[in-house]
Write an enzyme that holds these catalytic residues in place. Sequence first.
Site, PDB file in Angstrom:
ATOM      1  N   ARG A  44       0.804  -1.227   0.000  1.00  5.64           N
ATOM      2  CA  ARG A  44       0.000   0.000   0.000  1.00  5.64           C
ATOM      3  C   ARG A  44       0.835   1.273   0.000  1.00  5.64           C
ATOM      4  NH1 ARG A  44      -4.725  -1.023   4.441  1.00  5.64           N
ATOM      5  NH2 ARG A  44      -6.116  -2.085   3.020  1.00  5.64           N
ATOM      6  N   GLU A 128      -9.359   1.758  16.802  1.00  8.23           N
ATOM      7  CA  GLU A 128      -8.594   2.764  16.057  1.00  8.23           C
ATOM      8  C   GLU A 128      -7.775   3.679  16.968  1.00  8.23           C
ATOM      9  OE1 GLU A 128      -8.305   3.016  12.748  1.00  8.23           O
ATOM     10  OE2 GLU A 128      -7.045   4.784  12.940  1.00  8.23           O
ATOM     11  N   SER A 144      -7.944  -4.437  11.186  1.00  5.60           N
ATOM     12  CA  SER A 144      -8.689  -3.792  12.278  1.00  5.60           C
ATOM     13  C   SER A 144      -9.869  -4.651  12.731  1.00  5.60           C
ATOM     14  CB  SER A 144      -9.192  -2.424  11.843  1.00  5.60           C
ATOM     15  OG  SER A 144     -10.045  -2.566  10.736  1.00  5.60           O
ATOM     16  N   LEU A 145     -10.394  -5.460  11.805  1.00  7.63           N
ATOM     17  CA  LEU A 145     -11.521  -6.333  12.158  1.00  7.63           C
ATOM     18  C   LEU A 145     -11.075  -7.341  13.220  1.00  7.63           C
ATOM     19  CD1 LEU A 145     -14.412  -6.559  11.108  1.00  7.63           C
ATOM     20  CD2 LEU A 145     -13.629  -8.309   9.514  1.00  7.63           C
TER      21      LEU A 145
HETATM   22  C1  FAD Z   1     -12.246   3.542   3.969  1.00  6.53           C
HETATM   23  C2  FAD Z   1     -11.553   2.833   5.093  1.00  6.53           C
HETATM   24  C3  FAD Z   1     -10.791   1.694   4.843  1.00  6.53           C
HETATM   25  C4  FAD Z   1     -10.120   1.053   5.889  1.00  6.53           C
HETATM   26  N1  FAD Z   1      -9.352  -0.051   5.611  1.00  6.53           N
HETATM   27  C5  FAD Z   1      -8.687  -0.663   6.609  1.00  6.53           C
HETATM   28  C6  FAD Z   1      -7.889  -1.811   6.360  1.00  6.53           C
HETATM   29  O1  FAD Z   1      -7.792  -2.290   5.234  1.00  6.53           O
HETATM   30  N2  FAD Z   1      -7.225  -2.382   7.386  1.00  6.53           N
HETATM   31  C7  FAD Z   1      -7.315  -1.907   8.651  1.00  6.53           C
HETATM   32  O2  FAD Z   1      -6.696  -2.480   9.551  1.00  6.53           O
HETATM   33  N3  FAD Z   1      -8.069  -0.814   8.928  1.00  6.53           N
HETATM   34  C8  FAD Z   1      -8.759  -0.189   7.947  1.00  6.53           C
HETATM   35  N4  FAD Z   1      -9.523   0.914   8.218  1.00  6.53           N
HETATM   36  C9  FAD Z   1      -9.586   1.396   9.604  1.00  6.53           C
HETATM   37  C10 FAD Z   1     -10.674   0.632  10.365  1.00  6.53           C
HETATM   38  O3  FAD Z   1     -11.905   0.777   9.686  1.00  6.53           O
HETATM   39  C11 FAD Z   1     -10.770   1.203  11.790  1.00  6.53           C
HETATM   40  O4  FAD Z   1      -9.530   1.013  12.437  1.00  6.53           O
HETATM   41  C12 FAD Z   1     -11.845   0.493  12.593  1.00  6.53           C
HETATM   42  O5  FAD Z   1     -13.100   0.585  11.972  1.00  6.53           O
HETATM   43  C13 FAD Z   1     -11.911   1.137  13.969  1.00  6.53           C
HETATM   44  O6  FAD Z   1     -12.945   0.538  14.715  1.00  6.53           O
HETATM   45  P1  FAD Z   1     -13.391   1.197  16.052  1.00  6.53           P
HETATM   46  O7  FAD Z   1     -14.509   0.350  16.583  1.00  6.53           O
HETATM   47  O8  FAD Z   1     -12.222   1.470  16.925  1.00  6.53           O
HETATM   48  O9  FAD Z   1     -13.918   2.646  15.638  1.00  6.53           O
HETATM   49  P2  FAD Z   1     -15.183   3.017  14.757  1.00  6.53           P
HETATM   50  O10 FAD Z   1     -15.494   1.938  13.775  1.00  6.53           O
HETATM   51  O11 FAD Z   1     -14.917   4.400  14.252  1.00  6.53           O
HETATM   52  O12 FAD Z   1     -16.348   3.044  15.825  1.00  6.53           O
HETATM   53  C14 FAD Z   1     -16.467   4.102  16.747  1.00  6.53           C
HETATM   54  C15 FAD Z   1     -17.939   4.195  17.099  1.00  6.53           C
HETATM   55  O13 FAD Z   1     -18.091   5.146  18.152  1.00  6.53           O
HETATM   56  C16 FAD Z   1     -19.205   5.961  17.858  1.00  6.53           C
HETATM   57  N5  FAD Z   1     -19.000   7.233  18.575  1.00  6.53           N
HETATM   58  C17 FAD Z   1     -18.165   8.245  18.264  1.00  6.53           C
HETATM   59  N6  FAD Z   1     -18.257   9.229  19.165  1.00  6.53           N
HETATM   60  C18 FAD Z   1     -19.150   8.827  20.083  1.00  6.53           C
HETATM   61  C19 FAD Z   1     -19.666   9.409  21.273  1.00  6.53           C
HETATM   62  N7  FAD Z   1     -19.263  10.602  21.704  1.00  6.53           N
HETATM   63  N8  FAD Z   1     -20.575   8.706  21.959  1.00  6.53           N
HETATM   64  C20 FAD Z   1     -20.987   7.479  21.548  1.00  6.53           C
HETATM   65  N9  FAD Z   1     -20.527   6.874  20.432  1.00  6.53           N
HETATM   66  C21 FAD Z   1     -19.622   7.544  19.712  1.00  6.53           C
HETATM   67  C22 FAD Z   1     -19.185   6.109  16.348  1.00  6.53           C
HETATM   68  O14 FAD Z   1     -20.447   6.460  15.860  1.00  6.53           O
HETATM   69  C23 FAD Z   1     -18.781   4.691  15.919  1.00  6.53           C
HETATM   70  O15 FAD Z   1     -19.889   3.842  15.778  1.00  6.53           O
HETATM   71  C24 FAD Z   1     -10.212   1.556   7.200  1.00  6.53           C
HETATM   72  C25 FAD Z   1     -10.992   2.693   7.446  1.00  6.53           C
HETATM   73  C26 FAD Z   1     -11.645   3.326   6.401  1.00  6.53           C
HETATM   74  C27 FAD Z   1     -12.487   4.560   6.702  1.00  6.53           C
END
Ligand code: FAD
Length: 292
Positions: A44, A128, A144-145
């Site tokens: 990448r 994240e 990340s999954l």
């Molecule tokens: C286009 C794209 C492609 C990606 N590709 C990859 C990849 O190939 N490989 C990889 O490892 N990672 C990838 N990522 C990164 C990966 O998607 C993230 O690391 C992962 O989704 C993070 O998960 P999370 O649950 O920590 O955060 P999130 O999925 O962001 O979840 C956070 C949640 O908290 C909620 N929230 C926010 N603020 C508040 C609040 N104040 N109160 C209550 N709820 C709140 C949000 O609505 C959300 O539902 C990609 C990301 C994107 C955008």
Amino acid sequence: MLAISGSPAFLISEALRGAGAVVTDRAGRRFLLDTDPRGELAPRDIVARTIWQELARTGEKSVLLDCRPVGGDTAVRFPAIAARCIDHGIDITATPIPIAPAAHYMIGGIRTDIDGATSVPGLYACGEVASTGVHGANRLASNSLLEGAVFGPRTMEAALRGLAEVAPSALPVADVGSAPLEDPPAAEARSRIARVMGRDCGVVRHGKGLRAALGELDDIVATPIGSLSGRSAHLSAVAAYCIANAALYREESRGAHYRDDHPDTSHQWHGVTVMHTTRGATTHDRNVAADH
Ligand SMILES: Cc1cc2nc3c(=O)[nH]c(=O)nc-3n(C[C@H](O)[C@H](O)[C@H](O)COP(=O)(O)OP(=O)(O)OC[C@H]3O[C@@H](n4cnc5c(N)ncnc54)[C@H](O)[C@@H]3O)c2cc1C
């Protein structure tokens, strides 16, 4: 990402490249092959950097992803991408898609142990926002999954156990008073952060630019903003400051971190950088010590 002016950010999945789509310039030339014989299938960071350099060289805003080599069933295999492109008048089976690199994750974050515990008692992090150590120098697709599946439950269980040990009143709570939700300085701060990070902390970095970024981010943090969204922008600026600081400190290139003033990978830098930041309550000055 889809690069059409004014359209919301939308991922054009690298699975398309895996299926045979090719990246070209306006003349249809596969310029990725100039940098790496693996072309579209190079890691990448190499693909992103080569596109970035091509955009800088030509002054264009996008290069093209030609999906015609994937075959006639592309729209069936990639229905969401096909539908979004059709919204913009692009039939991906016939017309190349304009694309450009964009940041969509961080590698690094709040340091945790394997149960999501941070150095602040009672504060846990996963996903994240956390640096659990699973990403290396270059993220793998969908890692990340797995990170969420492994560290989500572990962190929740540890936090539940920790509830018994840390009284909620021991954790700092922000006093939001009657601050408005949003105000113009907050929007301005957010767009300044995006501009600085895109310019100086993105695909290609340089010591001079990183120092300039630190100065601007410091300025954003030092300028008070009354709204809730402004406070959130301040926190974004602090996170951005940590990213720029770590990038300046690491004088080598490795995976997604590329310094064109230090283009080689050095074994001396193998490992993670841990940064401890201490800020005065009102002065915003920092005492940053980093070790690796
Ligand atoms: C286009 C794209 C492609 C990606 N590709 C990859 C990849 O190939 N490989 C990889 O490892 N990672 C990838 N990522 C990164 C990966 O998607 C993230 O690391 C992962 O989704 C993070 O998960 P999370 O649950 O920590 O955060 P999130 O999925 O962001 O979840 C956070 C949640 O908290 C909620 N929230 C926010 N603020 C508040 C609040 N104040 N109160 C209550 N709820 C709140 C949000 O609505 C959300 O539902 C990609 C990301 C994107 C955008």
